[in-house]
Design a protein around this motif. Structure first.
Motif, PDB file in Angstrom:
ATOM      1  N   LEU A   6       0.826  -1.199   0.000  1.00 53.68           N
ATOM      2  CA  LEU A   6       0.000   0.000   0.000  1.00 53.68           C
ATOM      3  C   LEU A   6       0.864   1.256   0.000  1.00 53.68           C
ATOM      4  N   ARG A   7       2.007   1.199   0.657  1.00 51.41           N
ATOM      5  CA  ARG A   7       2.937   2.330   0.633  1.00 51.41           C
ATOM      6  C   ARG A   7       3.509   2.546  -0.772  1.00 51.41           C
ATOM      7  N   VAL A   8       3.870   1.447  -1.450  1.00 49.26           N
ATOM      8  CA  VAL A   8       4.361   1.565  -2.824  1.00 49.26           C
ATOM      9  C   VAL A   8       3.285   2.160  -3.716  1.00 49.26           C
ATOM     10  N   LEU A   9       2.052   1.705  -3.563  1.00 48.75           N
ATOM     11  CA  LEU A   9       0.949   2.244  -4.355  1.00 48.75           C
ATOM     12  C   LEU A   9       0.808   3.745  -4.128  1.00 48.75           C
ATOM     13  N   HIS A  10       0.797   4.156  -2.862  1.00 54.31           N
ATOM     14  CA  HIS A  10       0.627   5.576  -2.542  1.00 54.31           C
ATOM     15  C   HIS A  10       1.740   6.410  -3.169  1.00 54.31           C
ATOM     16  N   LEU A  11       2.976   5.948  -3.046  1.00 58.04           N
ATOM     17  CA  LEU A  11       4.109   6.707  -3.575  1.00 58.04           C
ATOM     18  C   LEU A  11       4.071   6.804  -5.088  1.00 58.04           C
TER      19      LEU A  11
ATOM     20  N   ARG B 193       4.501  14.720   1.979  1.00 58.65           N
ATOM     21  CA  ARG B 193       5.036  13.985   3.125  1.00 58.65           C
ATOM     22  C   ARG B 193       4.115  14.038   4.344  1.00 58.65           C
ATOM     23  N   PRO B 194       3.545  15.195   4.723  1.00 54.96           N
ATOM     24  CA  PRO B 194       2.620  15.189   5.863  1.00 54.96           C
ATOM     25  C   PRO B 194       1.379  14.321   5.605  1.00 54.96           C
ATOM     26  N   ARG B 195       0.871  14.327   4.372  1.00 52.53           N
ATOM     27  CA  ARG B 195      -0.306  13.506   4.050  1.00 52.53           C
ATOM     28  C   ARG B 195       0.041  12.024   4.153  1.00 52.53           C
ATOM     29  N   TYR B 196       1.185  11.640   3.635  1.00 53.96           N
ATOM     30  CA  TYR B 196       1.643  10.262   3.731  1.00 53.96           C
ATOM     31  C   TYR B 196       1.784   9.861   5.202  1.00 53.96           C
ATOM     32  N   GLN B 197       2.400  10.743   5.991  1.00 49.64           N
ATOM     33  CA  GLN B 197       2.619  10.421   7.403  1.00 49.64           C
ATOM     34  C   GLN B 197       1.294  10.345   8.150  1.00 49.64           C
ATOM     35  N   GLY B 198       0.342  11.214   7.758  1.00 47.28           N
ATOM     36  CA  GLY B 198      -0.963  11.165   8.395  1.00 47.28           C
ATOM     37  C   GLY B 198      -1.706   9.881   8.108  1.00 47.28           C
ATOM     38  N   PHE B 199      -1.453   9.307   6.943  1.00 42.60           N
ATOM     39  CA  PHE B 199      -2.145   8.080   6.549  1.00 42.60           C
ATOM     40  C   PHE B 199      -1.460   6.837   7.095  1.00 42.60           C
ATOM     41  N   PHE B 200      -0.115   6.806   7.008  1.00 43.69           N
ATOM     42  CA  PHE B 200       0.629   5.599   7.383  1.00 43.69           C
ATOM     43  C   PHE B 200       1.300   5.689   8.752  1.00 43.69           C
ATOM     44  N   GLY B 201       1.453   6.915   9.281  1.00 39.38           N
ATOM     45  CA  GLY B 201       2.130   7.068  10.566  1.00 39.38           C
ATOM     46  C   GLY B 201       3.642   7.073  10.468  1.00 39.38           C
TER      47      GLY B 201
ATOM     48  N   ASP C 100       7.221   8.408   7.760  1.00 40.41           N
ATOM     49  CA  ASP C 100       7.652   9.289   6.682  1.00 40.41           C
ATOM     50  C   ASP C 100       8.158   8.439   5.516  1.00 40.41           C
ATOM     51  N   PRO C 101       7.884   8.848   4.263  1.00 40.25           N
ATOM     52  CA  PRO C 101       8.338   8.024   3.135  1.00 40.25           C
ATOM     53  C   PRO C 101       9.842   7.811   3.084  1.00 40.25           C
ATOM     54  N   ARG C 102      10.613   8.798   3.526  1.00 38.24           N
ATOM     55  CA  ARG C 102      12.075   8.622   3.506  1.00 38.24           C
ATOM     56  C   ARG C 102      12.533   7.621   4.554  1.00 38.24           C
ATOM     57  N   ASP C 103      11.750   7.453   5.613  1.00 38.97           N
ATOM     58  CA  ASP C 103      12.079   6.417   6.595  1.00 38.97           C
ATOM     59  C   ASP C 103      11.684   5.032   6.088  1.00 38.97           C
ATOM     60  N   ASP C 104      10.606   4.979   5.298  1.00 39.78           N
ATOM     61  CA  ASP C 104      10.149   3.692   4.773  1.00 39.78           C
ATOM     62  C   ASP C 104      11.003   3.209   3.597  1.00 39.78           C
ATOM     63  N   PHE C 105      11.537   4.146   2.804  1.00 38.13           N
ATOM     64  CA  PHE C 105      12.330   3.798   1.620  1.00 38.13           C
ATOM     65  C   PHE C 105      13.618   4.635   1.597  1.00 38.13           C
ATOM     66  N   PRO C 106      14.437   4.516   2.643  1.00 35.12           N
ATOM     67  CA  PRO C 106      15.586   5.425   2.760  1.00 35.12           C
ATOM     68  C   PRO C 106      16.616   5.251   1.655  1.00 35.12           C
ATOM     69  N   ARG C 107      16.935   4.036   1.313  1.00 37.78           N
ATOM     70  CA  ARG C 107      17.980   3.801   0.319  1.00 37.78           C
ATOM     71  C   ARG C 107      17.512   4.195  -1.081  1.00 37.78           C
ATOM     72  N   GLU C 108      16.255   3.891  -1.375  1.00 36.01           N
ATOM     73  CA  GLU C 108      15.728   4.241  -2.692  1.00 36.01           C
ATOM     74  C   GLU C 108      15.690   5.753  -2.898  1.00 36.01           C
ATOM     75  N   PHE C 109      15.185   6.479  -1.909  1.00 38.59           N
ATOM     76  CA  PHE C 109      15.109   7.932  -2.067  1.00 38.59           C
ATOM     77  C   PHE C 109      16.493   8.572  -2.056  1.00 38.59           C
ATOM     78  N   ALA C 110      17.406   8.008  -1.294  1.00 36.81           N
ATOM     79  CA  ALA C 110      18.774   8.538  -1.303  1.00 36.81           C
ATOM     80  C   ALA C 110      19.392   8.393  -2.686  1.00 36.81           C
ATOM     81  N   ALA C 111      19.224   7.239  -3.308  1.00 36.36           N
ATOM     82  CA  ALA C 111      19.775   7.026  -4.655  1.00 36.36           C
ATOM     83  C   ALA C 111      19.125   7.956  -5.665  1.00 36.36           C
ATOM     84  N   LEU C 112      17.818   8.114  -5.585  1.00 29.99           N
ATOM     85  CA  LEU C 112      17.114   8.988  -6.526  1.00 29.99           C
ATOM     86  C   LEU C 112      17.542  10.439  -6.376  1.00 29.99           C
TER      87      LEU C 112
END
Length: 490
Positions: free
Chosen positions: A391-396, A407-415, A417-429
């Protein structure tokens, strides 16, 4: 295109995968949502165990997408480039399929009585050739939709080939107004290019030329509709001057909305053009194709258009207005909107809190008709239940299509932050210059928009590998894995 790795964060594996992805063809599968059909487990249509999968919550918005039939009639199969499921047009076949679309709607309403009178935010007649529908069948389908849903606040779009908006009696545009009590109507036509030699190569001269395109705009505007057109760029051997000229002519027509799509083609794709080595060899490289995107995007901005999604642009006067195109924008909000898909290849989605389900109907006319005839609401043959990570992949990936991960909307929905959930992927991007990160959002750069397929592929990479191992799913049987990005894409 890539910058040296100046960040000590250890993302070498992700960078290597990203670079592999960006060297492959960039596709538009992101617009179809995670996971794609190739990664979804098969179910038997009518399987009673899957009947209760979809639950449409009354507190969520609802979109309805209708693919009336899978038929088309260019003189070149698939216009040379089209990857949509399509079959040779015949009127009797279209009537038969559309009768079953009405039957499918009735079955869904019987299975879920709460759908009766449910407000719909957007209704889209799609599939590329919806306006080839026989008029009587189209009227019957419209009446069935109007009798099922509350369309008073809906935007309604009819998609199709240009000439078919004009040469039907009665006009399907008039049937829309007569049968659907909607807030706003749109016509969406596939122009592809104004170059008549190229249209002939596509087998689309019978679908119309510049004069036809202009007449469709006039027809729509005379009825108070807004009108959109889709263009392809980076066609084989196509000079940038011709791409710019196509945009100039599209703007001059008075189009309200413009879809701009990079051509997807590579050896092994399975389309007519992809079987021609000379045409494949005349395609631009990804860096050159990306530069074309940057220039065309800038041209549209200079000419008074603003970008709404990865591929869509509207005239600036529609910004913030209720006549802007909202169906696609809302389809990119899985935390707020559900989807009912009717007809061959129809996609339905239903979410509830931290769970969601996606199903897809059979592709071919015969398989779809057979599935509907089995009875019950479950005529789909692919189904996927989202785990929390899915569901996180879908949202992103949906948010990426809309150009902004809030980011606040994502955090409000999932509790989280997207960078915490996908740190390596976002760092590379971020290191490769494909995204911009701020406290409030993660957004693709202009270059990242061209490589959005690769961004989404990286975000879903490990999840899809797990799905494919679990379900023994593979990419398109006609696609070369060396060229298609299918190994790790959604």
């Amino acid at each position: 295109m890539f910058k040296p790795n100046a960040n000590p964060f250890p993302v070498l594996e992700e960078q290597s995968e990203l670079r592999r992805l960006t060297q492959r063809p960039q596709r538009h599968r992101l617009l179809h949502g995670y996971p794609l059909a190739a990664a979804m487990p098969r179910v038997e249509p009518g399987d009673r165990s899957s009947q209760g999968l979809l639950h449409f919550q009354p507190d969520r918005g609802l979109l309805v997408g209708v693919l009336p039939h899978p038929f088309c009639n260019p003189t070149v199969t698939g216009c040379g480039f089209c990857t949509f499921p399509h079959e040779t047009f015949n009127r009797g076949g279209a009537v038969g399929v559309m009768d079953h679309v009405v039957k499918e709607l009735e079955q869904k309403r019987e299975a879920d009585p709460s759908l009766a009178g449910r407000p719909v935010a957007g209704l889209y007649f799609g599939g590329g050739t919806a306006n080839l529908s026989p008029a009587d069948s189209f009227r019957t389908l419209c009446r069935a939709l109007a009798n099922t849903f509350d369309l008073s606040t809906a935007e309604v779009t009819l998609e199709g080939v240009p000439a078919a908006f004009l040469n039907r009696t009665p006009l399907l545009a008039d049937i829309l107004r007569e049968e659907l009590p909607a807030r706003h109507f749109r016509l969406s036509m596939g122009i592809q290019t104004f170059d008549e030699a190229r249209l002939q190569q596509m087998g689309r001269l019978g679908f119309g030329t510049a004069t036809t395109f202009r007449d469709v705009v006039r027809l729509g505007h005379a009825r108070g509709f807004t009108v959109s057109g889709d263009l392809l760029f980076n066609l084989p051997g196509q000079p940038l001057t011709v791409m710019r000229d196509d945009i100039g002519q599209a703007i001059e027509l008075g189009l309200d909305h413009l879809g701009l799509y990079h051509l997807v083609m590579f050896a092994g794709l399975g389309t007519e053009w992809s079987r021609d080595p000379a045409l494949v060899a005349s395609l631009p490289t990804n860096p050159v194709a990306a530069q074309h995107w940057l220039e065309l995007r800038s041209l549209l901005h200079e000419q008074g258009f603003y970008q709404t999604t990865l591929t869509n642009f509207e005239r600036r006067e529609f910004l913030g207005q209720d006549r802007r195109f909202v169906y696609e924008e809302r389809s990119f909000q899985p935390d707020r909107y559900d989807m009912i898909g009717l007809g061959p290849t129809g996609i339905s989605f239903a979410g509830s809190g931290q769970t969601a389900v996606k199903v897809i109907n059979p592709d071919s006319a015969s398989a779809y008709v057979e599935a509907v005839n089995q009875g019950g609401a479950a005529c789909w043959n692919r189904a996927f239940t989202y785990a929390p990570r899915d569901l996180r992949v879908l949202h992103l990936t949906r948010s990426l299509s809309a150009l902004r991960i809030d980011r606040p909307r994502y955090q409000g929905f999932f509790g989280t932050d997207p960078r915490d959930d996908f740190p390596r992927e976002f760092a590379a991007l971020e290191q490769e210059g494909l995204i911009l990160v701020s406290d409030g959002a993660i957004e693709p750069t202009c270059l990242g928009m061209f490589y959005a397929d690769s961004i989404a592929a990286l975000l879903s990479w490990k999840q899809v590998l797990g799905l494919r191992n679990q379900h023994s799913a593979v990419g398109s049987p006609t696609a070369s894995h060396a060229n298609s990005n299918s190994r790790s894409h959604m």
